[in-house]
Design a protein around this motif. Sequence first.
Motif, PDB file in Angstrom:
ATOM      1  N   THR A 259     -11.885 -10.739 -98.233  1.00  0.00           N
ATOM      2  CA  THR A 259     -10.618 -10.944 -97.542  1.00  0.00           C
ATOM      3  C   THR A 259     -10.057  -9.608 -97.079  1.00  0.00           C
ATOM      4  OG1 THR A 259     -10.229 -12.801 -99.045  1.00  0.00           O
ATOM      5  CG2 THR A 259      -8.324 -12.021 -97.816  1.00  0.00           C
TER       6      THR A 259
ATOM      7  N   GLN B 293     -10.640  -7.174-100.188  1.00  0.00           N
ATOM      8  CA  GLN B 293     -11.263  -7.808-101.346  1.00  0.00           C
ATOM      9  C   GLN B 293     -12.697  -8.043-100.925  1.00  0.00           C
ATOM     10  OE1 GLN B 293      -9.439 -11.421-102.819  1.00  0.00           O
ATOM     11  NE2 GLN B 293     -11.438 -12.233-103.396  1.00  0.00           N
TER      12      GLN B 293
ATOM     13  N   TRP C  67      -6.390  -7.730 -95.707  1.00  0.00           N
ATOM     14  CA  TRP C  67      -4.947  -7.744 -95.487  1.00  0.00           C
ATOM     15  C   TRP C  67      -4.552  -6.418 -94.846  1.00  0.00           C
ATOM     16  CZ3 TRP C  67      -7.049  -9.114-100.229  1.00  0.00           C
ATOM     17  CH2 TRP C  67      -6.778 -10.397-100.711  1.00  0.00           C
TER      18      TRP C  67
ATOM     19  N   SER D 141     -15.035 -14.848-101.492  1.00  0.00           N
ATOM     20  CA  SER D 141     -14.000 -14.810-100.456  1.00  0.00           C
ATOM     21  C   SER D 141     -13.624 -13.385-100.063  1.00  0.00           C
ATOM     22  CB  SER D 141     -12.759 -15.564-100.933  1.00  0.00           C
ATOM     23  OG  SER D 141     -12.315 -15.036-102.177  1.00  0.00           O
TER      24      SER D 141
ATOM     25  N   PHE E  47      -1.690 -11.177 -94.406  1.00  0.00           N
ATOM     26  CA  PHE E  47      -3.044 -11.724 -94.475  1.00  0.00           C
ATOM     27  C   PHE E  47      -3.634 -11.675 -93.076  1.00  0.00           C
ATOM     28  CE2 PHE E  47      -5.749 -15.438 -93.688  1.00  0.00           C
ATOM     29  CZ  PHE E  47      -6.777 -15.173 -94.568  1.00  0.00           C
TER      30      PHE E  47
ATOM     31  N   THR F 266     -17.228 -18.035 -95.998  1.00  0.00           N
ATOM     32  CA  THR F 266     -16.843 -18.110 -97.400  1.00  0.00           C
ATOM     33  C   THR F 266     -17.052 -19.514 -97.953  1.00  0.00           C
ATOM     34  OG1 THR F 266     -15.135 -17.411 -98.951  1.00  0.00           O
ATOM     35  CG2 THR F 266     -14.394 -18.707 -97.104  1.00  0.00           C
TER      36      THR F 266
ATOM     37  N   ILE G  19     -10.337 -13.980 -93.629  1.00  0.00           N
ATOM     38  CA  ILE G  19     -11.275 -14.172 -94.725  1.00  0.00           C
ATOM     39  C   ILE G  19     -12.666 -14.337 -94.115  1.00  0.00           C
ATOM     40  CG2 ILE G  19     -10.993 -16.690 -94.789  1.00  0.00           C
ATOM     41  CD1 ILE G  19     -10.999 -16.445 -97.874  1.00  0.00           C
ATOM     42  N   ASP G  20     -13.697 -14.038 -94.884  1.00  0.00           N
ATOM     43  CA  ASP G  20     -15.072 -14.193 -94.433  1.00  0.00           C
ATOM     44  C   ASP G  20     -15.259 -15.605 -93.886  1.00  0.00           C
ATOM     45  OD1 ASP G  20     -17.818 -14.439 -94.136  1.00  0.00           O
ATOM     46  OD2 ASP G  20     -18.288 -13.886 -96.193  1.00  0.00           O
TER      47      ASP G  20
END
Length: 87
Positions: free
Chosen positions: A19, A32, A21, A17, A5, A12, A8-9
């Motif tokens: 994201t 994502q 990775w 979200s 990971f 968010t 994330i935004d």
Amino acid sequence: MSLLFIGIDPNTGDQESPTVWADLEEKELVFQGWKPSPELEAECAATEIPGHAVGIPDTEAVIRIPARMVGVIREACDAVERATQLP
């Protein structure tokens, strides 16, 4: 699969979200993001690029990632790049 990971935004909320990775085993970035509007997806599918078929294959998708995540994407790129340098 060894997903790391990255982030994330930062804006968010509970429902959205985007994201990022890094897949260190496959040495790939995994995103994502938001689904594009039908109009944007159609524009992407219709764009002609030399050496690239028109359309979006069933195994691919168009996603949207906010520009504010550029730093997170850079971090993911660095992680994957480091993984490619390992024996």
